[in-house]
Scaffold this motif. Sequence first.
Motif, PDB file in Angstrom:
ATOM      1  N   VAL A   1     -11.170   0.835 -14.921  1.00  0.00           N
ATOM      2  CA  VAL A   1     -11.654  -0.579 -14.355  1.00  0.00           C
ATOM      3  C   VAL A   1     -12.287  -0.879 -14.705  1.00  0.00           C
ATOM      4  O   VAL A   1     -12.007  -2.283 -14.207  1.00  0.00           O
ATOM      5  CB  VAL A   1     -10.648   0.241 -13.221  1.00  0.00           C
ATOM      6  CG1 VAL A   1     -10.495  -1.324 -12.158  1.00  0.00           C
ATOM      7  CG2 VAL A   1      -9.527   1.093 -13.101  1.00  0.00           C
ATOM      8  N   SER A   2     -13.267  -0.430 -14.425  1.00  0.00           N
ATOM      9  CA  SER A   2     -14.411  -1.476 -14.826  1.00  0.00           C
ATOM     10  C   SER A   2     -14.693  -3.279 -15.292  1.00  0.00           C
ATOM     11  O   SER A   2     -15.363  -4.199 -15.702  1.00  0.00           O
ATOM     12  CB  SER A   2     -15.748  -1.168 -14.019  1.00  0.00           C
ATOM     13  OG  SER A   2     -16.639  -1.705 -14.274  1.00  0.00           O
ATOM     14  N   ASP A   3     -14.241  -1.860 -16.839  1.00  0.00           N
ATOM     15  CA  ASP A   3     -14.498  -2.661 -18.084  1.00  0.00           C
ATOM     16  C   ASP A   3     -13.411  -4.045 -18.461  1.00  0.00           C
ATOM     17  O   ASP A   3     -13.827  -4.829 -18.982  1.00  0.00           O
ATOM     18  CB  ASP A   3     -14.371  -1.769 -18.946  1.00  0.00           C
ATOM     19  CG  ASP A   3     -15.860  -1.009 -19.016  1.00  0.00           C
ATOM     20  OD1 ASP A   3     -16.764  -1.281 -18.911  1.00  0.00           O
ATOM     21  OD2 ASP A   3     -15.704   0.824 -19.640  1.00  0.00           O
ATOM     22  N   SER A   4     -12.228  -3.091 -17.743  1.00  0.00           N
ATOM     23  CA  SER A   4     -10.921  -4.487 -18.041  1.00  0.00           C
ATOM     24  C   SER A   4     -11.306  -4.886 -16.689  1.00  0.00           C
ATOM     25  O   SER A   4     -10.021  -6.326 -16.543  1.00  0.00           O
ATOM     26  CB  SER A   4      -9.763  -3.265 -18.315  1.00  0.00           C
ATOM     27  OG  SER A   4      -9.806  -2.975 -16.752  1.00  0.00           O
ATOM     28  N   ALA A   5     -12.126  -5.397 -15.866  1.00  0.00           N
ATOM     29  CA  ALA A   5     -12.078  -6.455 -14.494  1.00  0.00           C
ATOM     30  C   ALA A   5     -11.452  -6.827 -13.988  1.00  0.00           C
ATOM     31  O   ALA A   5     -10.628  -7.529 -14.065  1.00  0.00           O
ATOM     32  CB  ALA A   5     -13.064  -7.777 -15.439  1.00  0.00           C
ATOM     33  N   GLN A   6     -10.506  -5.164 -13.583  1.00  0.00           N
ATOM     34  CA  GLN A   6      -9.370  -5.370 -12.645  1.00  0.00           C
ATOM     35  C   GLN A   6      -9.334  -5.838 -10.991  1.00  0.00           C
ATOM     36  O   GLN A   6     -10.543  -5.056 -10.478  1.00  0.00           O
ATOM     37  CB  GLN A   6      -8.621  -4.056 -12.979  1.00  0.00           C
ATOM     38  CG  GLN A   6      -8.182  -4.168 -14.385  1.00  0.00           C
ATOM     39  CD  GLN A   6      -7.300  -2.979 -14.037  1.00  0.00           C
ATOM     40  OE1 GLN A   6      -6.464  -2.281 -12.956  1.00  0.00           O
ATOM     41  NE2 GLN A   6      -7.031  -1.846 -15.147  1.00  0.00           N
ATOM     42  N   PRO A   7      -8.370  -6.776 -10.707  1.00  0.00           N
ATOM     43  CA  PRO A   7      -9.396  -6.954  -9.240  1.00  0.00           C
ATOM     44  C   PRO A   7      -8.534  -5.675  -8.667  1.00  0.00           C
ATOM     45  O   PRO A   7      -7.318  -5.645  -7.321  1.00  0.00           O
ATOM     46  CB  PRO A   7      -8.338  -8.425  -9.134  1.00  0.00           C
ATOM     47  CG  PRO A   7      -6.698  -8.039  -9.349  1.00  0.00           C
ATOM     48  CD  PRO A   7      -6.913  -7.391 -10.939  1.00  0.00           C
ATOM     49  N   VAL A   8      -9.593  -5.044  -7.889  1.00  0.00           N
ATOM     50  CA  VAL A   8      -9.429  -3.809  -7.171  1.00  0.00           C
ATOM     51  C   VAL A   8     -10.187  -3.851  -6.157  1.00  0.00           C
ATOM     52  O   VAL A   8     -11.452  -4.355  -6.727  1.00  0.00           O
ATOM     53  CB  VAL A   8      -9.240  -2.135  -8.020  1.00  0.00           C
ATOM     54  CG1 VAL A   8      -8.120  -2.600  -9.196  1.00  0.00           C
ATOM     55  CG2 VAL A   8     -10.049  -1.792  -8.606  1.00  0.00           C
ATOM     56  N   ALA A   9      -9.865  -2.856  -5.335  1.00  0.00           N
ATOM     57  CA  ALA A   9     -11.234  -3.033  -4.375  1.00  0.00           C
ATOM     58  C   ALA A   9     -11.220  -1.431  -3.415  1.00  0.00           C
ATOM     59  O   ALA A   9      -9.901  -1.400  -3.371  1.00  0.00           O
ATOM     60  CB  ALA A   9     -11.221  -4.092  -2.903  1.00  0.00           C
ATOM     61  N   VAL A  10     -12.336  -1.005  -2.803  1.00  0.00           N
ATOM     62  CA  VAL A  10     -12.557  -0.092  -1.638  1.00  0.00           C
ATOM     63  C   VAL A  10     -12.982  -0.532  -0.626  1.00  0.00           C
ATOM     64  O   VAL A  10     -14.184  -1.149  -0.973  1.00  0.00           O
ATOM     65  CB  VAL A  10     -13.308   0.804  -3.070  1.00  0.00           C
ATOM     66  CG1 VAL A  10     -13.358   2.300  -1.942  1.00  0.00           C
ATOM     67  CG2 VAL A  10     -13.247   1.222  -4.124  1.00  0.00           C
ATOM     68  N   ILE A  11     -12.506   0.459   0.184  1.00  0.00           N
ATOM     69  CA  ILE A  11     -12.983  -0.529   1.667  1.00  0.00           C
ATOM     70  C   ILE A  11     -12.886   0.813   2.716  1.00  0.00           C
ATOM     71  O   ILE A  11     -12.804   2.075   2.127  1.00  0.00           O
ATOM     72  CB  ILE A  11     -11.883  -1.334   2.462  1.00  0.00           C
ATOM     73  CG1 ILE A  11     -10.415  -0.345   2.690  1.00  0.00           C
ATOM     74  CG2 ILE A  11     -11.566  -2.159   1.134  1.00  0.00           C
ATOM     75  CD1 ILE A  11      -9.683  -0.999   3.173  1.00  0.00           C
TER      76      ILE A  11
ATOM     77  N   ASP B   1      -8.999 -16.744  -2.226  1.00  0.00           N
ATOM     78  CA  ASP B   1      -8.120 -16.968  -2.314  1.00  0.00           C
ATOM     79  C   ASP B   1      -7.621 -16.117  -3.266  1.00  0.00           C
ATOM     80  O   ASP B   1      -6.574 -16.153  -4.089  1.00  0.00           O
ATOM     81  CB  ASP B   1      -7.547 -18.677  -3.385  1.00  0.00           C
ATOM     82  CG  ASP B   1      -7.094 -19.532  -2.111  1.00  0.00           C
ATOM     83  OD1 ASP B   1      -6.690 -19.076  -1.023  1.00  0.00           O
ATOM     84  OD2 ASP B   1      -7.609 -20.390  -2.377  1.00  0.00           O
ATOM     85  N   GLU B   2      -8.804 -15.020  -3.859  1.00  0.00           N
ATOM     86  CA  GLU B   2      -8.437 -14.186  -4.757  1.00  0.00           C
ATOM     87  C   GLU B   2      -7.724 -12.943  -4.265  1.00  0.00           C
ATOM     88  O   GLU B   2      -7.769 -12.242  -3.152  1.00  0.00           O
ATOM     89  CB  GLU B   2      -9.696 -13.985  -5.505  1.00  0.00           C
ATOM     90  CG  GLU B   2     -10.073 -14.919  -6.452  1.00  0.00           C
ATOM     91  CD  GLU B   2      -9.331 -15.212  -6.986  1.00  0.00           C
ATOM     92  OE1 GLU B   2      -8.236 -14.446  -8.099  1.00  0.00           O
ATOM     93  OE2 GLU B   2      -9.418 -16.464  -7.444  1.00  0.00           O
ATOM     94  N   PRO B   3      -6.520 -11.783  -4.547  1.00  0.00           N
ATOM     95  CA  PRO B   3      -5.558 -11.472  -3.906  1.00  0.00           C
ATOM     96  C   PRO B   3      -6.761  -9.633  -4.954  1.00  0.00           C
ATOM     97  O   PRO B   3      -6.750  -9.649  -5.620  1.00  0.00           O
ATOM     98  CB  PRO B   3      -4.802 -11.334  -5.070  1.00  0.00           C
ATOM     99  CG  PRO B   3      -4.634 -11.988  -5.899  1.00  0.00           C
ATOM    100  CD  PRO B   3      -5.449 -12.863  -5.627  1.00  0.00           C
ATOM    101  N   PHE B   4      -6.452  -8.090  -4.421  1.00  0.00           N
ATOM    102  CA  PHE B   4      -7.673  -7.704  -4.559  1.00  0.00           C
ATOM    103  C   PHE B   4      -6.516  -6.371  -4.138  1.00  0.00           C
ATOM    104  O   PHE B   4      -5.996  -5.952  -2.626  1.00  0.00           O
ATOM    105  CB  PHE B   4      -8.612  -7.550  -4.344  1.00  0.00           C
ATOM    106  CG  PHE B   4      -9.878  -7.956  -4.961  1.00  0.00           C
ATOM    107  CD1 PHE B   4     -10.444  -7.458  -6.220  1.00  0.00           C
ATOM    108  CD2 PHE B   4     -10.056  -9.644  -4.581  1.00  0.00           C
ATOM    109  CE1 PHE B   4     -11.511  -8.399  -6.435  1.00  0.00           C
ATOM    110  CE2 PHE B   4     -10.659 -10.286  -4.976  1.00  0.00           C
ATOM    111  CZ  PHE B   4     -11.348 -10.220  -6.399  1.00  0.00           C
ATOM    112  N   THR B   5      -6.584  -5.225  -5.218  1.00  0.00           N
ATOM    113  CA  THR B   5      -5.674  -4.603  -4.489  1.00  0.00           C
ATOM    114  C   THR B   5      -6.465  -3.050  -4.193  1.00  0.00           C
ATOM    115  O   THR B   5      -7.641  -2.648  -5.027  1.00  0.00           O
ATOM    116  CB  THR B   5      -4.384  -3.557  -5.674  1.00  0.00           C
ATOM    117  OG1 THR B   5      -3.687  -4.355  -6.063  1.00  0.00           O
ATOM    118  CG2 THR B   5      -4.040  -2.675  -5.166  1.00  0.00           C
ATOM    119  N   VAL B   6      -6.144  -2.607  -3.111  1.00  0.00           N
ATOM    120  CA  VAL B   6      -6.584  -1.464  -2.131  1.00  0.00           C
ATOM    121  C   VAL B   6      -6.256  -0.368  -2.879  1.00  0.00           C
ATOM    122  O   VAL B   6      -5.268  -0.147  -2.870  1.00  0.00           O
ATOM    123  CB  VAL B   6      -6.833  -1.046  -0.965  1.00  0.00           C
ATOM    124  CG1 VAL B   6      -7.686  -0.453   0.197  1.00  0.00           C
ATOM    125  CG2 VAL B   6      -7.033  -2.934  -0.110  1.00  0.00           C
TER     126      VAL B   6
END
Length: 418
Positions: free
Chosen positions: A170-180, A203-208
């Motif tokens: 996920v990090s290498d492909s620079a995906q918009p994800v998030a951990v909370i 304005d940037e969406p991130f999937t949790v």
Amino acid sequence: MRFSRRSRRSRRKRLIEPSRFAWRDLLSESLAGMLQRPARSALTTLGTVLGVGAFVAVLGLTATTSSQIDARFNILSATEVTVLDVAREQNEFAGPAFPEDADERIEKLNGVKHAGVYWTLRTDGDVSVRSSPVGRGADGARIDVVAASPGVLRAAAPRLSQGRIYDDYVSDSAQPVAVISSSTAARLGITTLETRPAIFIGDEPFTVTGIVEDVERKADLLLSVMVPRTTAERIWGPPSESPASMLISTEIGAAQQIAREAPTALRPDHPEYLKAVPPPDPKTLRSHVTSDLNQLFLLLAGICLVIGAVGIANTTLVAVLERTGEIGLRRALGARSRHITAQFLAESGVLGGLGGLIGTSLGTVTVVVVSIAREWTPVVHPGTVVSAPAIGLATGLIAGLYPAWRASRIQPAEALRR
């Protein structure tokens, strides 16, 4: 004739034997004096019991706590190294000090378990954190956003309540994800990941993808939203105002070595651009903690001993006043001043020694019970157990000095008039 009368008088004087006070008689008289009022004697020893018990419990719990500090330090703090970017301090025109493959370089070092680069993004102004689709914010409070490589999350050792942390793919492909964290999720109104919730950073969406319940290291991550480092660089660029840092988890005993090797492994051309912060010396930490605990609790134990000494002195003095007639009768029958002094000193000493024995037992039991309740290994030094009853005995003897002296000064004639 005068010579013969003097010789007879001297022979009569030699036939009068001085009064003696055997040890057996001394102990029996002392026990009889204490058993006349057992309730008063029990209450008198209570202060010494508390003082000696506190003394043993303090030293035992301090030693036990110190051993636990060492164990926890070795597990967590002694296996953690932080590397700081100080390139701007060395050269104002220098860029970020960490290379793109910083994680891989450090993880190749012997003794490193996980490593990762992180920095805090600037999220004030129009760049705020809110959830979707409800659009709920964080109750007006600011939530920090941390750009962190997967190695940071692995080094922090998180405990997840839902989902998973992002990985190298996920990090290498620079995906918009998030951990909370769970607290951040509650503030944003996110209760489950089954609906694939998203948050907006600006304005940037991130999937949790994961909700963290707790971490073993880097506890401030629980107050932040964590996104991949590569994603943050793609959207907001490399760190500028907030320099990056690196979190490294190591094997036990390797932290000092990794701290020396990390700057050179990351930047062999400019190792001075990076500053490694090794864990503090556990012996120094233990000595400081032990010293603080000893000073605090030994003061309380000393206060208890003083209270016990005052109680013994007061009770012994009252006993002297109540037994004035008995003392006068004993003096009239031939008891000397030192015999009276020895008797009252023996009474106060027995009270102090008995309180010391009971206090030592209670203090040791306290250490064992607390250790069992906390699942610790109890540690009590043998010297503490041996010296504690002697402290109680000394307290009793010191407390009985004045009353014993007062009793020895009572004259038989005055005592028998009362």
